[in-house]
Design a protein around this motif. Structure first.
Motif, PDB file in Angstrom:
ATOM      1  N   LEU A   2       4.937 -12.701  -9.657  1.00 26.71           N
ATOM      2  CA  LEU A   2       5.527 -11.499  -9.701  1.00 26.71           C
ATOM      3  C   LEU A   2       4.221 -10.398  -9.830  1.00 26.71           C
ATOM      4  CD1 LEU A   2       7.750  -9.789 -11.005  1.00 26.71           C
ATOM      5  CD2 LEU A   2       7.050 -10.316 -13.247  1.00 26.71           C
ATOM      6  N   ILE A   3       3.129 -10.629 -10.238  1.00 28.60           N
ATOM      7  CA  ILE A   3       1.992  -9.730 -10.071  1.00 28.60           C
ATOM      8  C   ILE A   3       1.829  -9.619  -8.498  1.00 28.60           C
ATOM      9  CG2 ILE A   3      -0.630  -9.381 -10.559  1.00 28.60           C
ATOM     10  CD1 ILE A   3      -0.111 -10.856 -12.962  1.00 28.60           C
ATOM     11  N   ALA A   4       1.720 -10.458  -7.709  1.00 30.07           N
ATOM     12  CA  ALA A   4       1.596 -10.451  -6.312  1.00 30.07           C
ATOM     13  C   ALA A   4       2.607  -9.467  -5.925  1.00 30.07           C
ATOM     14  CB  ALA A   4       1.430 -11.759  -5.720  1.00 30.07           C
ATOM     15  N   ALA A   5       3.918  -9.814  -6.243  1.00 29.43           N
ATOM     16  CA  ALA A   5       4.872  -8.713  -5.695  1.00 29.43           C
ATOM     17  C   ALA A   5       4.707  -7.412  -5.771  1.00 29.43           C
ATOM     18  CB  ALA A   5       6.252  -9.316  -6.103  1.00 29.43           C
ATOM     19  N   VAL A   6       4.227  -6.998  -7.140  1.00 29.74           N
ATOM     20  CA  VAL A   6       3.696  -5.838  -7.673  1.00 29.74           C
ATOM     21  C   VAL A   6       2.653  -5.358  -6.451  1.00 29.74           C
ATOM     22  CG1 VAL A   6       2.844  -4.383  -9.531  1.00 29.74           C
ATOM     23  CG2 VAL A   6       4.558  -6.210  -9.870  1.00 29.74           C
ATOM     24  N   ALA A   7       1.765  -6.163  -6.347  1.00 28.82           N
ATOM     25  CA  ALA A   7       0.691  -5.607  -5.498  1.00 28.82           C
ATOM     26  C   ALA A   7       0.901  -5.406  -3.939  1.00 28.82           C
ATOM     27  CB  ALA A   7      -0.438  -6.776  -5.478  1.00 28.82           C
ATOM     28  N   ALA A   8       1.936  -6.316  -3.651  1.00 29.31           N
ATOM     29  CA  ALA A   8       2.512  -5.886  -2.363  1.00 29.31           C
ATOM     30  C   ALA A   8       3.079  -4.516  -2.138  1.00 29.31           C
ATOM     31  CB  ALA A   8       3.373  -7.093  -1.797  1.00 29.31           C
ATOM     32  N   LEU A   9       3.988  -4.225  -3.550  1.00 25.43           N
ATOM     33  CA  LEU A   9       4.463  -2.848  -3.481  1.00 25.43           C
ATOM     34  C   LEU A   9       3.589  -1.761  -3.604  1.00 25.43           C
ATOM     35  CD1 LEU A   9       7.267  -1.071  -3.480  1.00 25.43           C
ATOM     36  CD2 LEU A   9       7.020  -1.477  -5.858  1.00 25.43           C
ATOM     37  N   ALA A  10       2.421  -2.165  -4.484  1.00 28.13           N
ATOM     38  CA  ALA A  10       1.159  -1.141  -4.712  1.00 28.13           C
ATOM     39  C   ALA A  10       0.815  -0.855  -3.388  1.00 28.13           C
ATOM     40  CB  ALA A  10       0.356  -1.660  -5.484  1.00 28.13           C
ATOM     41  N   VAL A  11       0.401  -1.784  -2.583  1.00 29.01           N
ATOM     42  CA  VAL A  11      -0.386  -1.675  -1.331  1.00 29.01           C
ATOM     43  C   VAL A  11       0.710  -0.614  -0.298  1.00 29.01           C
ATOM     44  CG1 VAL A  11      -1.053  -2.619   0.854  1.00 29.01           C
ATOM     45  CG2 VAL A  11      -1.853  -3.684  -1.216  1.00 29.01           C
ATOM     46  N   ALA A  12       1.867  -1.058  -0.091  1.00 26.24           N
ATOM     47  CA  ALA A  12       2.882  -0.226   0.555  1.00 26.24           C
ATOM     48  C   ALA A  12       2.794   1.115   0.158  1.00 26.24           C
ATOM     49  CB  ALA A  12       4.243  -1.087   0.479  1.00 26.24           C
ATOM     50  N   VAL A  13       2.781   1.604  -1.186  1.00 24.64           N
ATOM     51  CA  VAL A  13       2.943   2.891  -1.653  1.00 24.64           C
ATOM     52  C   VAL A  13       1.560   3.581  -1.627  1.00 24.64           C
ATOM     53  CG1 VAL A  13       3.180   4.177  -3.354  1.00 24.64           C
ATOM     54  CG2 VAL A  13       4.842   2.242  -2.987  1.00 24.64           C
TER      55      VAL A  13
END
Length: 397
Positions: free
Chosen positions: A172-183
């Protein structure tokens, strides 16, 4: 990508979240080996092979994935790598049986080195050249903070509700990180793709491979001690297992301090920072042996060792990137692979010292020897770089 972005702090924070996810996913299993072994019906060495499988994934994945992603925009690659890390950790939480978990741990290791390797290059490009080491350190701070908070909390979660939940949380944290990188990370599609041939040529340059060797040997000093820190603290210093969990957080704080201090010094004088860190590690490792006889001095030695060992991380990463010139991605990723090779070497040598009957404190002596060896390699590397620098004007003239 421009040399300096308007909001580098947000981009660096997004990369740090990814590093936090990776750091937690890599190290939390070390505190849950008995739980994992019991849940999968294997012995402790069998559960330990899950750690080895992950490390192997890092070593294999760093060069292969960086090479495969060579012509794609860095931002898109970072998102894909972190998305893969999320998926494979979730798979580790869901698949039944020992062998499937072993496979998913190997797969989870694959994006690790590539994310750090490419992420470090991106982080360094977000700021002015004189602040590159500090920018890289912000990203690496996610890894160190994982050892302060992620690993202890993850260990507690695993002990209370089951180890599979820990990998689910990491996913879940990694998924949030992927979103953060995208933004938050700037779009780099305009950047010219590096030629793969140049990446491989950069990897075999003497300053690059010698720095990788410094990182491997110096990193092995850290893992010679850290791999056996729990039996040292319980069997010699007399701490309880619960107290050791808190002390691992102290070690994580020391890692964070070392990362920050090493980065600031590296922006001023890269090689002297490496020299000083390795020399200090050798001294502290030797002092750790008598320090274990008293709980207060053991805590001081534990914290100080974390500071000295992680003080060399930013300068080694920065030197690898700088030495690779305009083709830094593969070399930067190779640095992460070298760190995991260091993990295996340090743990093996420290374990061999214990198995030979030299006592639970003996890995610290091994660590001191490795730090001295790493310092010797670093001095040779620094001297070679100085000779090359003196010759360069002659070639130009």
């Amino acid at each position: 990508m421009s040399a300096v972005t308007t909001r580098p702090s947000l981009a660096l924070a997004a990369l740090a979240v990814g590093a936090f996810a990776i750091g937690t996913g890599e190290f939390v299993i070390m505190g849950l080996l008995p739980d994992v072994a019991g849940g999968l019906g294997v012995d402790i060495p069998g559960a330990g092979r899950l750690i080895s499988a992950y490390a192997l994934g890092v070593v294999v994945g760093a060069p292969l994935l960086i090479a495969a992603a060579n012509r794609f925009p860095r931002k898109a690659v970072l998102i894909a790598l972190m998305g893969g890390y999320a998926a494979f950790n979730l798979a580790s939480a869901l698949v039944p049986g020992y062998l499937p978990v072993l496979v998913t741990r190997f797969l989870a290791g694959l994006p690790h080195g590539a994310f750090f390797g490419i992420g470090a290059v991106v982080a360094g490009g977000l700021v002015a050249r004189t602040r590159r080491a500090r920018a890289i350190a912000v990203m690496v701070s996610g890894l160190t903070l994982a050892n302060v908070a992620g690993v202890p909390v993850g260990t507690l979660i695993g002990q209370q509700v089951g180890w599979r939940w820990v990998f689910a949380v990491v996913g879940l944290i990694a998924a949030v990180a992927a979103l953060a990188v995208a933004v938050c990370v700037p779009d780099v599609r305009s950047a010219a793709p590096a030629r793969l041939a140049n990446e491989f040529r950069a990897l075999v340059r003497r300053p690059v491979w010698m720095t990788l060797l410094v990182g491997t040997v110096g990193g092995a000093a850290l893992f010679a001690t850290y791999s056996y820190i729990t039996p040292m603290l319980t069997g010699i210093a007399g701490f309880t297992p619960t107290e050791v969990t808190l002390l691992l957080a102290v070690f994580g704080i020391g890692m964070t301090v070392g990362n920050v201090v090493g980065a600031r010094l590296a922006d001023i004088a890269t090689m002297p920072t490496i020299y000083g860190g390795l020399a200090a590690t050798a001294v502290v490792s030797l002092l750790f042996v008598p320090a274990l006889q008293n709980q207060a001095t053991a805590v001081v030695a534990l914290f100080t060792l974390a500071v000295t060992t992680f003080a060399i991380v930013p300068p080694v990463q920065l030197r690898v990137i700088n030495a690779a010139g305009d083709a830094p991605h593969l070399a930067s990723g190779a640095n992460q692979a070298a760190f995991n090779v260091a993990n295996a070497i340090g743990a093996a040598l420290g374990g061999a010292a214990i198995a030979a009957g030299h006592g639970l404190a003996s890995p610290n002596v091994v660590a001191a020897g490795l730090a001295v060896l790493g310092l010797g390699v670093a001095l040779v590397a620094g001297r070679s770089a100085a000779v090359d620098a003196r010759r360069e004007p002659a070639r130009v003239g």
